[in-house]
Motif scaffolding. Structure first.
Motif, PDB file in Angstrom:
ATOM      1  N   VAL A 172      40.346  47.813  28.147  1.00 35.90           N
ATOM      2  CA  VAL A 172      41.345  47.411  29.141  1.00 35.90           C
ATOM      3  C   VAL A 172      42.510  46.649  28.521  1.00 35.90           C
ATOM      4  N   LYS A 173      42.421  46.364  27.245  1.00 37.43           N
ATOM      5  CA  LYS A 173      43.458  45.584  26.580  1.00 37.43           C
ATOM      6  C   LYS A 173      44.813  46.295  26.706  1.00 37.43           C
ATOM      7  N   GLY A 174      45.825  45.540  27.096  1.00 34.30           N
ATOM      8  CA  GLY A 174      47.156  46.103  27.279  1.00 34.30           C
ATOM      9  C   GLY A 174      47.396  46.659  28.669  1.00 34.30           C
ATOM     10  N   ARG A 175      46.338  46.824  29.456  1.00 36.31           N
ATOM     11  CA  ARG A 175      46.476  47.346  30.823  1.00 36.31           C
ATOM     12  C   ARG A 175      46.122  46.298  31.876  1.00 36.31           C
ATOM     13  N   PHE A 176      45.145  45.458  31.592  1.00 35.42           N
ATOM     14  CA  PHE A 176      44.677  44.454  32.546  1.00 35.42           C
ATOM     15  C   PHE A 176      45.117  43.076  32.081  1.00 35.42           C
ATOM     16  N   THR A 177      45.341  42.196  33.063  1.00 37.84           N
ATOM     17  CA  THR A 177      45.705  40.810  32.761  1.00 37.84           C
ATOM     18  C   THR A 177      44.927  39.879  33.672  1.00 37.84           C
ATOM     19  N   ILE A 178      44.238  38.915  33.063  1.00 41.33           N
ATOM     20  CA  ILE A 178      43.526  37.893  33.828  1.00 41.33           C
ATOM     21  C   ILE A 178      44.394  36.647  33.881  1.00 41.33           C
ATOM     22  N   SER A 179      44.433  36.006  35.036  1.00 43.44           N
ATOM     23  CA  SER A 179      45.239  34.799  35.191  1.00 43.44           C
ATOM     24  C   SER A 179      44.625  33.924  36.274  1.00 43.44           C
ATOM     25  N   ARG A 180      45.154  32.738  36.439  1.00 37.79           N
ATOM     26  CA  ARG A 180      44.614  31.842  37.461  1.00 37.79           C
ATOM     27  C   ARG A 180      45.748  31.077  38.128  1.00 37.79           C
ATOM     28  N   ASP A 181      45.493  30.663  39.344  1.00 35.89           N
ATOM     29  CA  ASP A 181      46.382  29.794  40.092  1.00 35.89           C
ATOM     30  C   ASP A 181      45.570  28.563  40.447  1.00 35.89           C
ATOM     31  N   ASN A 182      45.786  27.466  39.716  1.00 37.21           N
ATOM     32  CA  ASN A 182      44.972  26.273  39.928  1.00 37.21           C
ATOM     33  C   ASN A 182      45.149  25.710  41.336  1.00 37.21           C
ATOM     34  N   ALA A 183      46.352  25.801  41.861  1.00 38.73           N
ATOM     35  CA  ALA A 183      46.612  25.249  43.193  1.00 38.73           C
ATOM     36  C   ALA A 183      45.822  25.981  44.265  1.00 38.73           C
ATOM     37  N   LYS A 184      45.577  27.271  44.033  1.00 38.26           N
ATOM     38  CA  LYS A 184      44.846  28.076  45.014  1.00 38.26           C
ATOM     39  C   LYS A 184      43.388  28.265  44.632  1.00 38.26           C
ATOM     40  N   ASN A 185      42.973  27.697  43.484  1.00 37.44           N
ATOM     41  CA  ASN A 185      41.599  27.888  43.011  1.00 37.44           C
ATOM     42  C   ASN A 185      41.218  29.366  42.996  1.00 37.44           C
ATOM     43  N   THR A 186      42.110  30.154  42.456  1.00 30.90           N
ATOM     44  CA  THR A 186      41.914  31.603  42.466  1.00 30.90           C
ATOM     45  C   THR A 186      42.174  32.173  41.076  1.00 30.90           C
ATOM     46  N   VAL A 187      41.342  33.103  40.684  1.00 29.74           N
ATOM     47  CA  VAL A 187      41.501  33.844  39.436  1.00 29.74           C
ATOM     48  C   VAL A 187      41.841  35.290  39.798  1.00 29.74           C
ATOM     49  N   TYR A 188      42.769  35.871  39.074  1.00 37.13           N
ATOM     50  CA  TYR A 188      43.239  37.220  39.372  1.00 37.13           C
ATOM     51  C   TYR A 188      42.939  38.175  38.219  1.00 37.13           C
ATOM     52  N   LEU A 189      42.861  39.432  38.555  1.00 31.42           N
ATOM     53  CA  LEU A 189      42.797  40.488  37.554  1.00 31.42           C
ATOM     54  C   LEU A 189      43.822  41.537  37.962  1.00 31.42           C
ATOM     55  N   GLN A 190      44.941  41.556  37.259  1.00 34.94           N
ATOM     56  CA  GLN A 190      45.966  42.556  37.485  1.00 34.94           C
ATOM     57  C   GLN A 190      45.611  43.788  36.669  1.00 34.94           C
ATOM     58  N   MET A 191      45.469  44.916  37.339  1.00 38.97           N
ATOM     59  CA  MET A 191      45.054  46.138  36.672  1.00 38.97           C
ATOM     60  C   MET A 191      46.160  47.176  36.798  1.00 38.97           C
ATOM     61  N   ASN A 192      46.726  47.554  35.678  1.00 45.91           N
ATOM     62  CA  ASN A 192      47.795  48.551  35.640  1.00 45.91           C
ATOM     63  C   ASN A 192      47.330  49.792  34.891  1.00 45.91           C
ATOM     64  N   SER A 193      48.055  50.870  35.071  1.00 47.18           N
ATOM     65  CA  SER A 193      47.748  52.132  34.389  1.00 47.18           C
ATOM     66  C   SER A 193      46.273  52.492  34.553  1.00 47.18           C
ATOM     67  N   LEU A 194      45.806  52.413  35.764  1.00 42.68           N
ATOM     68  CA  LEU A 194      44.389  52.654  36.024  1.00 42.68           C
ATOM     69  C   LEU A 194      43.989  54.085  35.706  1.00 42.68           C
ATOM     70  N   LYS A 195      42.750  54.218  35.246  1.00 40.22           N
ATOM     71  CA  LYS A 195      42.187  55.509  34.871  1.00 40.22           C
ATOM     72  C   LYS A 195      40.934  55.764  35.706  1.00 40.22           C
ATOM     73  N   PRO A 196      40.554  57.023  35.867  1.00 38.59           N
ATOM     74  CA  PRO A 196      39.322  57.313  36.625  1.00 38.59           C
ATOM     75  C   PRO A 196      38.101  56.589  36.054  1.00 38.59           C
ATOM     76  N   GLU A 197      38.058  56.386  34.766  1.00 31.55           N
ATOM     77  CA  GLU A 197      36.922  55.696  34.161  1.00 31.55           C
ATOM     78  C   GLU A 197      36.890  54.198  34.467  1.00 31.55           C
ATOM     79  N   ASP A 198      37.921  53.677  35.105  1.00 32.81           N
ATOM     80  CA  ASP A 198      37.909  52.292  35.561  1.00 32.81           C
ATOM     81  C   ASP A 198      37.158  52.137  36.890  1.00 32.81           C
ATOM     82  N   THR A 199      36.777  53.248  37.495  1.00 38.07           N
ATOM     83  CA  THR A 199      36.068  53.211  38.771  1.00 38.07           C
ATOM     84  C   THR A 199      34.741  52.475  38.625  1.00 38.07           C
ATOM     85  N   ALA A 200      34.539  51.458  39.448  1.00 36.04           N
ATOM     86  CA  ALA A 200      33.327  50.635  39.394  1.00 36.04           C
ATOM     87  C   ALA A 200      33.403  49.568  40.485  1.00 36.04           C
ATOM     88  N   VAL A 201      32.299  48.869  40.652  1.00 41.55           N
ATOM     89  CA  VAL A 201      32.319  47.635  41.433  1.00 41.55           C
ATOM     90  C   VAL A 201      32.681  46.510  40.467  1.00 41.55           C
TER      91      VAL A 201
END
Length: 127
Positions: free
Chosen positions: A64-93
């Motif tokens: 996923v390197k170069g396609r996904f980005t993990i980040s956080r918003d401390n004020a919202k106590n939330t962690v994000y996973l931005q997923m770009n250029s998705l592929k069928p093999e990314d399908t999962a829970v």
């Protein structure tokens, strides 16, 4: 006690993008890392990305390197996973997890060492 709630999954065409969110509640401060993992049918849970809680360092699986980005918003106590250029093999829970302590230098990659998990959110990428 810590609770993690994921959201943001869905169906997207190959090449598209999704952003997953993981809302964190409870006593999560001073933990070691937050991680995103995924599990496809018939496969083991695999590491996707992690973020060290104190330093903010990020780590990614090669797939996923170069396609996904993990980040956080401390004020919202939330962690994000931005997923770009998705592929069928990314399908999962996709699951977010919290690891309280560091067991060794890259223990963020070991799902068995995580203390808390969310309920998961389905991501389906069509070809």
């Amino acid at each position: 006690q810590v609770q993690l709630v994921e959201s943001g999954g869905g169906l997207v065409q190959a090449g598209g993008s999704l952003r997953l969110s993981c809302a964190v509640s409870g006593r999560a401060f001073n933990s070691y890392a937050m991680g995103w993992f995924r599990q496809a049918p018939g496969k083991e849970r695999e590491f996707v990305a992690a973020l060290s809680w104190s330093a903010g360092n990020t780590y990614y699986a090669d797939s996923v390197k170069g396609r996904f980005t993990i980040s956080r918003d401390n004020a919202k106590n939330t962690v994000y996973l931005q997923m770009n250029s998705l592929k069928p093999e990314d399908t999962a829970v996709y699951y977010c997890g919290l690891q309280r302590v560091s067991y060794y230098s890259d223990s963020y990659g070991s799902p068995n060492l995580y203390d808390y998990w969310g309920q998961g959110t389905q991501v389906t990428v069509s070809s």
